[in-house]
Write an enzyme that holds these catalytic residues in place. Structure first.
Site, short mmCIF file in Angstrom:
data_model
loop_
_atom_site.label_atom_id
_atom_site.label_comp_id
_atom_site.label_asym_id
_atom_site.label_seq_id
_atom_site.Cartn_x
_atom_site.Cartn_y
_atom_site.Cartn_z
N SER A 171 38.42 45.96 29.36
CA SER A 171 39.39 46.24 30.41
C SER A 171 40.72 46.71 29.82
CB SER A 171 39.56 45.00 31.30
OG SER A 171 40.34 45.28 32.43
N ASP A 242 31.78 47.92 39.76
CA ASP A 242 33.14 47.54 39.37
C ASP A 242 34.14 48.05 40.41
OD1 ASP A 242 35.62 47.13 38.12
OD2 ASP A 242 34.80 47.52 36.13
N HIS A 273 33.35 43.96 37.53
CA HIS A 273 34.30 44.17 36.43
C HIS A 273 34.16 43.13 35.32
CE1 HIS A 273 37.81 45.90 34.57
NE2 HIS A 273 38.42 44.73 34.54
#
Length: 299
Positions: A171, A242, A273
């Site tokens: 991320s 996601d 995610h």
């Protein structure tokens, strides 16, 4: 919609004193408060960790033959950050792990023990400036200084980054990972739920008045612009469901990445995610092992 978002950004930018780093920090960084661990140092300078949240360990470090150490490092921007080392005998590689947002090293502590055991690899993990026990306030520039400090520390241990260090960014952690790979030699690069750039997470419109166009020079973590100077092979994994960073970010990154430096990606049906691992742990580890082996054979 793009023009409306740009207008909103303009108002927020003025409110931040026209400081793009300060504005970006308001959207990009969410460190856990309070931190989930503490670090104490004895009179001889030895540091130890105390976890403040009760967590079930998937595997005991002793049984997994994983030795953990922690050290506090200075950065070039004057901050002090913790680096956690999870060390195994005869490792296949050393993974420099940059974690995702809204977490610190205490939350992922036991997961790294498991990862080190499953991959038979050293794991070096750290908290960004302003996260966990690290000093300061988080910013894009600080994350770059943070990961460079850890890279230099690993190298000081006698580990050759070009042949032994694999970067793993998750991320927001894909930002410092791509930056480091663009300026320093590494064995490989793993991008877990990556973003094209910070602004494109909010609006990926290609309109001339969209934030990504109007505020291009203020964009945080422009990973897509780092690709030409990244020589390491990349492995991308992303959940197809996601809703934080759309899988289209990974697809567009791969479209820009030279084919000869791509490892087959892993797009996970049913994953969002934060649960790419949880959807299929066996396949997650299997693919990581294949990538690590592939990067070893290419050096």
């Amino acid at each position: 919609m793009g023009c409306a978002l740009s207008s909103l950004f303009a108002v927020l930018w003025c409110g931040s004193g026209c400081n793009s780093q300060r504005l970006g920090a308001q959207f990009a960084f969410f460190p856990p408060n309070p931190p989930t661990y503490s670090i104490s140092t004895d009179t001889e300078g030895n540091s130890s960790v105390r976890l403040l949240l009760h967590q079930r360990a998937p595997i005991q470090a002793e049984r997994a033959q994983v030795r953990m150490t922690v050290k506090v490092l200075p950065t070039s921007l004057g901050q002090r950050i913790p680096v956690f080392a999870f060390l195994v005998p005869n490792p296949t590689c050393s993974i420099l792990f940059s974690h995702g947002n809204a977490m610190d090293c205490g939350l992922i502590y036991y997961s790294w023990i498991e990862l080190a055991h499953r991959l038979n690899s050293n794991i070096f993990a750290y908290d960004y400036t302003g996260y966990g026990s690290a000093s300061g306030v988080p910013s894009e520039k600080d994350t770059y200084a943070d990961i460079i400090a850890v890279y230099d520390y690993i190298e000081s241990l006698g580990i050759d980054p070009a042949t032994q260090v694999v970067l793993y960014g998750q991320s927001v952690g894909t930002g410092p990972s791509c930056h480091l790979a663009s300026i320093r030699p590494v064995r490989g690069l793993i991008l877990h739920s990556p973003m094209l750039s910070g602004i494109r997470v909010i609006s990926d419109s290609k309109s001339i008045c969209a934030p990504a166009s109007v505020f291009r020079t203020c964009d945080l973590f422009p990973n897509h612009r780092k690709i030409p100077t990244i020589n390491a092979k990349v492995y991308i994994m992303h959940g197809l469901n996601d809703e934080v960073i759309d899988v289209g970010h990974s697809e567009q990154l791969l479209a820009k990445w030279p084919k000869e430096r791509q490892h087959p990606p892993y797009f996970v049906d049913g994953a969002g995610h934060d649960d790419v691992f949880e959807v299929n742990p066996i396949e997650y580890y299997r693919r990581l092992k294949v990538f690590i082996k592939a990067t070893g054979s290419s050096n």
